[in-house]
Design a protein around this motif. Structure first.
Motif, PDB file in Angstrom:
ATOM      1  N   LEU A  11       0.877  -1.389   0.039  1.00 35.79           N
ATOM      2  CA  LEU A  11      -0.029  -0.022  -0.497  1.00 35.79           C
ATOM      3  C   LEU A  11       1.214   1.499  -0.100  1.00 35.79           C
ATOM      4  CD1 LEU A  11      -2.368   1.227  -0.157  1.00 35.79           C
ATOM      5  CD2 LEU A  11      -2.787   1.320   2.815  1.00 35.79           C
ATOM      6  N   ARG A  12       1.981   1.594   0.629  1.00 37.39           N
ATOM      7  CA  ARG A  12       2.710   2.437   0.470  1.00 37.39           C
ATOM      8  C   ARG A  12       3.896   2.903  -0.723  1.00 37.39           C
ATOM      9  NH1 ARG A  12       7.736   4.841   1.725  1.00 37.39           N
ATOM     10  NH2 ARG A  12       7.751   6.252   3.247  1.00 37.39           N
ATOM     11  N   ARG A  13       3.908   2.503  -1.388  1.00 36.19           N
ATOM     12  CA  ARG A  13       4.514   1.991  -2.102  1.00 36.19           C
ATOM     13  C   ARG A  13       3.195   2.482  -3.307  1.00 36.19           C
ATOM     14  NH1 ARG A  13       8.541   3.974  -3.718  1.00 36.19           N
ATOM     15  NH2 ARG A  13       7.131   6.096  -5.047  1.00 36.19           N
ATOM     16  N   ALA A  14       2.002   2.000  -3.540  1.00 28.93           N
ATOM     17  CA  ALA A  14       0.683   1.835  -4.366  1.00 28.93           C
ATOM     18  C   ALA A  14      -0.134   4.899  -4.315  1.00 28.93           C
ATOM     19  CB  ALA A  14      -0.698   0.982  -3.790  1.00 28.93           C
ATOM     20  N   LEU A  31      -3.130  17.198  -4.310  1.00 26.89           N
ATOM     21  CA  LEU A  31      -3.018  15.739  -3.716  1.00 26.89           C
ATOM     22  C   LEU A  31      -3.892  15.732  -2.126  1.00 26.89           C
ATOM     23  CD1 LEU A  31      -0.673  13.378  -3.650  1.00 26.89           C
ATOM     24  CD2 LEU A  31       0.387  14.507  -2.436  1.00 26.89           C
ATOM     25  N   SER A  32      -5.215  14.593  -2.573  1.00 27.51           N
ATOM     26  CA  SER A  32      -5.811  14.039  -1.488  1.00 27.51           C
ATOM     27  C   SER A  32      -5.560  12.747  -1.563  1.00 27.51           C
ATOM     28  CB  SER A  32      -7.033  14.316  -1.326  1.00 27.51           C
ATOM     29  OG  SER A  32      -8.132  13.609  -1.140  1.00 27.51           O
ATOM     30  N   LEU A  33      -5.463  12.408   0.774  1.00 30.48           N
ATOM     31  CA  LEU A  33      -5.673  11.252   0.915  1.00 30.48           C
ATOM     32  C   LEU A  33      -6.784  10.378   0.216  1.00 30.48           C
ATOM     33  CD1 LEU A  33      -3.355  11.269   4.543  1.00 30.48           C
ATOM     34  CD2 LEU A  33      -2.520  10.339   1.844  1.00 30.48           C
ATOM     35  N   ARG A  34      -7.443  10.998   0.425  1.00 26.80           N
ATOM     36  CA  ARG A  34      -9.074  10.732   0.377  1.00 26.80           C
ATOM     37  C   ARG A  34      -9.064   9.547  -1.197  1.00 26.80           C
ATOM     38  NH1 ARG A  34     -14.396  10.418   3.133  1.00 26.80           N
ATOM     39  NH2 ARG A  34     -13.111  11.409   4.395  1.00 26.80           N
ATOM     40  N   ASP A  35      -8.562  10.980  -1.645  1.00 30.61           N
ATOM     41  CA  ASP A  35      -8.966  10.890  -3.690  1.00 30.61           C
ATOM     42  C   ASP A  35      -8.168   8.971  -3.876  1.00 30.61           C
ATOM     43  OD1 ASP A  35      -9.172  10.977  -6.249  1.00 30.61           O
ATOM     44  OD2 ASP A  35      -6.418  11.346  -6.700  1.00 30.61           O
ATOM     45  N   LEU A  36      -7.004   9.240  -3.245  1.00 28.19           N
ATOM     46  CA  LEU A  36      -4.854   8.103  -3.455  1.00 28.19           C
ATOM     47  C   LEU A  36      -5.845   7.192  -2.484  1.00 28.19           C
ATOM     48  CD1 LEU A  36      -2.038  10.534  -2.755  1.00 28.19           C
ATOM     49  CD2 LEU A  36      -3.042   9.937  -4.853  1.00 28.19           C
ATOM     50  N   ALA A  37      -6.616   6.969  -1.714  1.00 33.89           N
ATOM     51  CA  ALA A  37      -6.749   5.909  -1.208  1.00 33.89           C
ATOM     52  C   ALA A  37      -8.106   5.415  -2.253  1.00 33.89           C
ATOM     53  CB  ALA A  37      -7.624   6.191   0.399  1.00 33.89           C
ATOM     54  N   ARG A  38      -8.893   5.839  -2.689  1.00 37.86           N
ATOM     55  CA  ARG A  38      -9.496   5.865  -3.801  1.00 37.86           C
ATOM     56  C   ARG A  38      -9.084   5.404  -5.211  1.00 37.86           C
ATOM     57  NH1 ARG A  38     -11.328   7.205  -8.482  1.00 37.86           N
ATOM     58  NH2 ARG A  38     -10.550   9.659  -8.039  1.00 37.86           N
ATOM     59  N   ARG A  39      -7.596   5.961  -5.052  1.00 36.70           N
ATOM     60  CA  ARG A  39      -7.328   5.330  -6.743  1.00 36.70           C
ATOM     61  C   ARG A  39      -6.607   3.986  -6.109  1.00 36.70           C
ATOM     62  NH1 ARG A  39      -4.400   8.973 -10.313  1.00 36.70           N
ATOM     63  NH2 ARG A  39      -5.990  11.127  -9.765  1.00 36.70           N
ATOM     64  N   ALA A  40      -6.294   3.225  -5.105  1.00 37.45           N
ATOM     65  CA  ALA A  40      -5.346   2.033  -4.635  1.00 37.45           C
ATOM     66  C   ALA A  40      -6.467   1.409  -4.044  1.00 37.45           C
ATOM     67  CB  ALA A  40      -4.638   2.303  -3.199  1.00 37.45           C
ATOM     68  N   VAL A  42      -8.668   1.559  -1.445  1.00 37.97           N
ATOM     69  CA  VAL A  42      -8.927   0.706   0.137  1.00 37.97           C
ATOM     70  C   VAL A  42      -9.717   1.700   0.554  1.00 37.97           C
ATOM     71  CG1 VAL A  42      -6.033   0.046   0.108  1.00 37.97           C
ATOM     72  CG2 VAL A  42      -6.265   2.528   0.090  1.00 37.97           C
ATOM     73  N   SER A  43      -9.973   2.055   1.775  1.00 35.56           N
ATOM     74  CA  SER A  43     -10.392   2.914   3.189  1.00 35.56           C
ATOM     75  C   SER A  43      -9.958   4.276   2.864  1.00 35.56           C
ATOM     76  CB  SER A  43     -10.611   2.379   3.969  1.00 35.56           C
ATOM     77  OG  SER A  43     -10.069   2.565   4.796  1.00 35.56           O
ATOM     78  N   HIS A  44     -10.229   5.453   3.187  1.00 37.92           N
ATOM     79  CA  HIS A  44      -9.727   6.588   3.676  1.00 37.92           C
ATOM     80  C   HIS A  44      -8.944   6.471   4.255  1.00 37.92           C
ATOM     81  CE1 HIS A  44     -13.578   7.237   6.184  1.00 37.92           C
ATOM     82  NE2 HIS A  44     -12.553   7.657   5.800  1.00 37.92           N
ATOM     83  N   ALA A  45      -9.317   5.249   4.938  1.00 37.08           N
ATOM     84  CA  ALA A  45      -8.125   6.227   6.323  1.00 37.08           C
ATOM     85  C   ALA A  45      -6.784   4.869   6.300  1.00 37.08           C
ATOM     86  CB  ALA A  45      -8.916   5.445   7.412  1.00 37.08           C
ATOM     87  N   ALA A  46      -7.097   4.314   5.599  1.00 37.74           N
ATOM     88  CA  ALA A  46      -5.732   3.327   5.364  1.00 37.74           C
ATOM     89  C   ALA A  46      -4.047   4.184   5.227  1.00 37.74           C
ATOM     90  CB  ALA A  46      -5.278   2.178   3.972  1.00 37.74           C
ATOM     91  N   PRO A  47      -4.100   4.970   4.434  1.00 33.07           N
ATOM     92  CA  PRO A  47      -2.289   5.827   3.829  1.00 33.07           C
ATOM     93  C   PRO A  47      -2.073   6.371   5.337  1.00 33.07           C
ATOM     94  CG  PRO A  47      -4.475   6.313   1.889  1.00 33.07           C
ATOM     95  CD  PRO A  47      -5.365   5.546   3.459  1.00 33.07           C
ATOM     96  N   ALA A  48      -3.331   6.623   6.221  1.00 37.22           N
ATOM     97  CA  ALA A  48      -2.795   7.105   7.510  1.00 37.22           C
ATOM     98  C   ALA A  48      -1.821   6.151   7.751  1.00 37.22           C
ATOM     99  CB  ALA A  48      -4.021   7.724   8.132  1.00 37.22           C
ATOM    100  N   HIS A  49      -1.969   5.253   8.241  1.00 41.17           N
ATOM    101  CA  HIS A  49      -1.395   4.233   8.273  1.00 41.17           C
ATOM    102  C   HIS A  49       0.145   4.305   7.961  1.00 41.17           C
ATOM    103  CE1 HIS A  49      -4.424   1.973  10.693  1.00 41.17           C
ATOM    104  NE2 HIS A  49      -5.136   1.895   9.304  1.00 41.17           N
TER     105      HIS A  49
END
Length: 187
Positions: A11-14, A31-40, A42-49
């Motif tokens: 996920l980190r690399r994605a 840049l938006s973490l929510r948009d990046l999560a959607r692209r990957a 995964v849930s919108h909170a996953a990139p925050a991990h």
């Protein structure tokens, strides 16, 4: 709510790859973490991990960029080649390049970032030392500033298309090689 479970090979690399694509197309402001999560996927909170927040993500991108730049410049055969490699890096990694030199977007005290930045700085100093030995003190430091200013300025102007007319259809790396040869003589 996204019902998909958190299953991702890397996920980190994605997220980093998706962020680099967004930055290359729209700049860091897009840049938006929510948009990046959607692209990957995964849930919108996953990139925050992995990144905590947008600043953490941009800091990770800058740290990665400085690491890549250090590796690239360390392969240089001389100062002119280091400058050409710097320009090539900016052309091949435009999103990294945009973020690396925007301290207002970053956690400038982040250990990964400060370490990678120091490695890139050391690589550039080594290239300059071939022309201006470190024993020359302020002169060596100023020679480093001059060399970095030339490469960074050229790369920035090239990236923003301000040199399109001056460079024309010529290879930008060859143009930079000629330009640096006018200003720096290997000794």
């Amino acid at each position: 709510m996204n019902d998909r479970p958190y299953h991702h090979g890397d996920l980190r690399r994605a997220v980093l790859t998706a962020a680099l694509d967004v930055i290359a197309a729209d700049g860091p402001s897009g840049l938006s973490l929510r948009d990046l999560a959607r692209r990957a996927g995964v849930s919108h909170a996953a990139p925050a991990h992995h990144f905590k927040d947008r600043t953490g993500l941009l800091t990770a991108i800058a740290a990665e960029g400085f690491g890549l730049l250090a590796a690239t410049v360390n392969e240089a055969t001389d100062l002119k080649d280091a400058g050409v490699r710097y320009v090539r890096f900016a052309r091949e990694h435009p999103a990294h390049f945009q973020v690396m030199f925007a301290p207002g977007l970053l956690r400038t005290d982040d250990l990964e970032l400060t370490t990678a930045r120091a490695l890139a700085t050391d690589a550039l100093r080594t290239a300059v030392a071939e022309v201006r030995p470190a024993e020359q003190g302020d002169d060596a430091r100023l020679a480093g500033v001059a060399a970095w200013s030339l490469a960074h300025g050229f790369a920035t102007l090239l990236q923003s298309h301000n040199l399109d007319g001056a460079v024309g259809g010529r290879d930008p790396e060859e143009v930079f090689r000629t330009l640096s040869g006018l200003l720096f003589r290997q000794g």
